[in-house]
Write an enzyme that holds these catalytic residues in place. Structure first.
Site, PDB file in Angstrom:
ATOM      1  CB  SER A  86    -110.230 -34.153 -68.894  1.00 11.97           C
ATOM      2  OG  SER A  86    -109.934 -33.425 -67.700  1.00 11.97           O
ATOM      3  CB  THR A 146    -104.655 -28.563 -72.067  1.00 14.12           C
ATOM      4  OG1 THR A 146    -104.549 -30.133 -71.667  1.00 14.12           O
ATOM      5  CG2 THR A 146    -105.156 -27.641 -73.206  1.00 14.12           C
ATOM      6  CE1 TYR A 154    -107.784 -22.081 -65.564  1.00 12.14           C
ATOM      7  CE2 TYR A 154    -106.785 -24.118 -65.644  1.00 12.14           C
ATOM      8  CZ  TYR A 154    -107.637 -23.260 -64.757  1.00 12.14           C
ATOM      9  OH  TYR A 154    -108.960 -23.105 -64.512  1.00 12.14           O
ATOM     10  CG  HIS A 197     -94.368 -18.333 -67.356  1.00  7.95           C
ATOM     11  ND1 HIS A 197     -94.057 -17.085 -67.553  1.00  7.95           N
ATOM     12  CD2 HIS A 197     -94.807 -18.739 -69.028  1.00  7.95           C
ATOM     13  CE1 HIS A 197     -95.115 -16.924 -69.162  1.00  7.95           C
ATOM     14  NE2 HIS A 197     -95.216 -17.838 -70.082  1.00  7.95           N
ATOM     15  NE  ARG A 253     -91.984 -20.001 -70.240  1.00  2.25           N
ATOM     16  CZ  ARG A 253     -92.671 -21.208 -71.546  1.00  2.25           C
ATOM     17  NH1 ARG A 253     -93.684 -21.596 -70.994  1.00  2.25           N
ATOM     18  NH2 ARG A 253     -93.526 -20.331 -71.937  1.00  2.25           N
ATOM     19  CG  HIS A 255     -96.070 -22.738 -66.751  1.00  2.00           C
ATOM     20  ND1 HIS A 255     -97.093 -21.800 -66.529  1.00  2.00           N
ATOM     21  CD2 HIS A 255     -94.940 -22.760 -67.925  1.00  2.00           C
ATOM     22  CE1 HIS A 255     -97.423 -22.003 -67.846  1.00  2.00           C
ATOM     23  NE2 HIS A 255     -96.140 -22.518 -68.635  1.00  2.00           N
TER      24      HIS A 255
HETATM   25  C1  SIN Z   1     -97.219 -18.594 -72.914  1.00  2.00           C
HETATM   26  O1  SIN Z   1     -98.133 -18.452 -73.284  1.00  2.00           O
HETATM   27  O2  SIN Z   1     -95.899 -18.058 -71.630  1.00  2.00           O
HETATM   28  C2  SIN Z   1     -96.670 -20.359 -71.843  1.00  2.00           C
HETATM   29  C3  SIN Z   1     -96.603 -21.248 -72.978  1.00  2.00           C
HETATM   30  C4  SIN Z   1     -95.666 -22.452 -72.336  1.00  2.00           C
HETATM   31  O3  SIN Z   1     -95.544 -22.595 -71.573  1.00  2.00           O
HETATM   32  O4  SIN Z   1     -95.403 -22.709 -73.357  1.00  2.00           O
END
Ligand code: SIN
Length: 531
Positions: free
Chosen positions: A13, A43, A45, A233, A279, A340
Site C-alpha cells: 500500500s 512512501t 517517510y 543514505h 549518493r 535507504h
Molecule cells: C531524501 O530526501 O534525501 C531522499 C530522497 C530519495 O531517497 O530519493
C-alpha cells in the site's frame, strides 16, 4: 481456510500499490492487502520528492543523462527514457488525485538533490511521501471496487495452471489479527510490497521493509536482479534509532554542508560536485571520513540557511531534530549513513510483467532497469507511478484472456505448519548485524564470503525452529516468522549478487576490485529461480 476470489490482487500500500489499484479498479475488482495499517509504508517517510521535468529551463535529455550517470552504466536507456518522458504526466496525475505540492508564485516549487544538474524535485515541503500517501489513501478508501485488507500479510504466492502453463494464481495470506489464513485467488497479481532495507542494522526505513515481495516472488520462480545495490543514505540523524530519522538531501540542495570533526567541508576533496555528488559517492566519502576520524558520526551544517527558509521548507526536519534537542538553525546536525533503498528487485519488463505469467511488480519491489547500479535521488516515487500505471494498462489488456478465478487450477495449497510460532527477534537482530558488517558501504571479498556462511547458518536456525512449531501459534508470531524468513532470503540474494560481481560499480564498492570491469560485468546480476 477461507477462500476469497478477486480479479486483481495487490500486495502493498505504498505509492506503487495505491496508484496501480486506482487505475485498474476502473475496470476490475481489486483486493489490496497490506500487512500493517495502510499509512505505514516506505512512501510515507519519503521527504525529498518526485523528480520530473516541469520547468522550461530543464529538458528530458538532461534528466535522462543525470539518471544514466548516477546509474554507473547499468541503467536500461529505453526504460529511463520512458521514465523521464512520463514524468510531467505522473505529476499531473498525482495532482488530480489530490496531492498538494509546494508552490512558489503559483508554479510548482522545485528543489535540487545530489546528481541532478537542474532543480527538478517536485515536493510538498519535506513531507512529500506523506502528502502523496494521504491523498492516494483517501482516493482508494472511497473507491467502490477496491477492498482493502489491513493487517494481512502475503505469506507466499499461489502457483496455478492455465492451458498447461504455470502462472501466478494469487497469494496465501495471513490475517495477522485473527491468525487465520486465506487462499486469495486472483486472475492477476501485483507485488508492490516495498524494499528490504530493514535487513540492515541502521536504516531510514520502517521495520516493515523486510523484502517480502522479492522473497515470495523468488520462491515461486520469478527472476530477481541487482540485489547487491543497496543504497545507503549519507545523512541519517545520529544516534540512529530503529528507524533512523532521515535528513533529506534536499537540505544539501538548499546549501547545507557536510563537515568532519576538524570543521572541514570535505566533499570537494572527493568529487567536483561536492555535497551534491550522487549518493553512492557521498555515502562512501562519509564512510571514509568516519573511519579516519574514529568518531561515531559527522556533521551536516545548515546554520547558514535563512531561518525563515528553514522553517517554511523543512518543518519536518526541524521538528525531528528539535525533538532530540538539536536546533539546525543554531547547531550542526550529527549524522551517520543508513541503508535507504533497494535498487534491485523482481525483474520486470517495461510494463511491469515479471518472468512468471500473471505476476507483476512495481515500486521498490521491482527492478525495472531504471536505477542501474545507483538510483538518482527522487527518481523512485516517479518510477513507482510511471511503471505502476503502465503495468495497470498491460494487466487490464491481459485480463481479457484469463478466466474467472474459480476456473483457475491452483497447484499449491499450503498451511501454517511450516512456520515457527515463536518470537524471532534475536535471529533478526543477528541478521541485521551480519548485513551491516558484511555487505555495507565498503565491502571486501572475505567479509562477503563470511557473511554468506553466517546467513546460511541463520537459515538453518529458522528451519530448526520451524520444526518445533506449535499448531496453536498466533498471527503476530506467524507474521514475524514469515518476515524473518523473507529477510534472511533477501539477504542471501543480495550477498549472492554481490559475490558474483567481481568489480566495483555504483553502490557496490569492493576493495579487492576497486575499478569497474566493463568487459565482464556491464550486466545486471540476475538470479533465475528454479521455482
Ligand atoms: C531524501 O530526501 O534525501 C531522499 C530522497 C530519495 O531517497 O530519493
Amino acid at each position: 481456510m477461507r477462500p476469497i476470489d478477486t480479479d486483481i490482487l495487490v500486495v502493498g500500500s505504498g505509492i506503487a500499490g495505491l496508484t496501480f489499484a486506482l487505475r485498474v479498479a476502473e475496470y476490475a475488482d481489486v483486493v489490496l492487502v497490506t500487512k500493517k495499517d495502510r499509512l505505514d509504508s516506505n512512501t510515507n517517510y519519503a521527504q525529498g520528492g518526485i523528480a520530473a521535468v516541469v520547468s522550461s529551463g530543464d529538458s528530458f535529455g538532461r534528466h535522462v543523462e543525470d539518471t544514466l550517470h548516477a546509474g554507473a552504466g547499468l541503467c536500461h536507456i529505453d526504460r529511463v527514457r520512458t521514465l523521464v518522458r512520463s514524468g510531467p504526466q505522473a505529476v499531473a496525475d498525482l495532482i488530480e488525485w489530490g496531492v498538494q505540492f509546494s508552490r512558489s508564485e503559483g508554479r510548482l516549487a522545485l528543489g535540487i538533490e545530489g546528481g541532478h544538474s537542474k532543480a527538478r524535485i517536485v515536493h510538498s515541503q519535506d513531507r512529500t511521501g506523506a502528502a502523496i500517501e494521504d491523498a492516494l489513501d483517501r482516493a482508494v478508501a472511497a473507491h467502490p471496487r477496491i477492498r482493502v485488507l489491513e493487517n494481512h500479510m502475503a505469506l507466499s504466492l499461489l502457483a496455478a495452471r492455465l492451458e498447461g502453463r504455470r502462472r501466478c494464481g494469487g497469494a496465501w495470506v495471513l490475517d495477522v489479527k485473527s491468525g487465520s489464513a486465506i487462499q486469495l485467488i486472483s486472475r492477476a497479481t501485483m507485488l508492490a510490497a516495498g524494499g528490504s532495507s530493514a535487513v540492515y542494522q541502521h536504516t531510514t526505513n520502517p521495520a516493515i521493509a523486510t523484502g517480502d515481495g522479492v522473497a515470495i516472488a523468488h520462491r515461486i520462480g520469478a527472476t530477481v536482479a541487482n540485489m547487491e545495490f543497496t543504497q545507503f543514505h549519507p545523512t541519517a540523524l545520529y544516534p540512529a534509532e530503529e528507524r533512523a530519522f532521515l535528513i533529506s538531501e534536499a537540505l544539501r540542495g538548499e546549501g547545507a554542508i557536510l563537515r568532519n570533526w576538524d570543521g572541514d567541508a570535505f566533499m570537494h576533496a572527493y568529487d567536483v560536485r561536492g555535497d551534491l555528488a550522487p549518493r553512492d559517492i557521498v555515502a562512501r566519502a562519509v564512510h571514509s571520513e568516519l573511519r579516519n576520524s574514529a568518531k561515531p558520526h559527522l556533521w551536516l551544517d545548515a546554520r547558514h540557511i535563512a531561518r525563515e527558509r528553514m522553517e517554511e521548507r523543512f518543518p519536518g526536519i526541524l521538528e525531528g531534530c528539535l525533538s532530540k534537542d538539536i536546533d539546525p538553525r543554531r547547531d550542526p546536525i550529527p549524522i551517520v549513513p543508513a541503508a535507504h533503498y533497494m535498487c534491485g528487485g523482481v525483474w520486470t519488463d517495461r510494463d511491469g510483467r515479471t518472468t512468471l505469467p500473471g505476476l507483476f511488480a512495481a515500486g521498490e519491489t521491482a527492478c525495472t532497469g531504471v536505477h542501474g547500479a545507483n538510483r538518482l535521488a527522487s527518481n523512485s516515487l516517479l518510477e513507482a507511478v510511471v511503471f505502476a500505471e503502465r503495468a495497470a494498462a498491460r494487466m487490464l489488456q491481459e485480463l481479457a484472456f484469463v478466466p474467472a478465478p474459480g476456473d483457475l487450477e491452483v497447484l499449491t495449497p499450503q498451511d501454517l505448519s511450516g512456520f515457527p510460532a515463536a518470537p524471532l527477534s534475536d535471529l533478526r537482530n543477528r541478521l541485521k548485524q551480519v548485513m551491516w558488517d558484511h555487505l555495507g558501504i565498503v565491502r571486501t571479498r572475505s567479509e562477503m564470503h563470511a557473511g554468506a556462511e553466517l546467513l546460511e547458518g541463520l537459515r538453518r536456525e529458522w528451519w530448526q525452529l520451524s520444526q518445533r512449531s506449535e499448531p496453536s501459534g498466533n498471527g503476530i508470531h506467524w507474521a514475524e516468522a514469515a518476515e524473518t524468513l523473507n529477510m534472511i532470503d533477501v539477504a542471501r540474494l543480495a550477498v549472492r549478487c554481490a559475490r558474483w560481481r567481481r568489480e566495483s560499480r555504483g553502490l557496490h564498492f569492493v576493495t579487492d576490485f576497486p575499478h569497474r570491469d566493463n568487459e565482464s560485468f556491464l550486466h545486471d546480476s540476475t538470479i533465475v529461480a528454479t521455482g
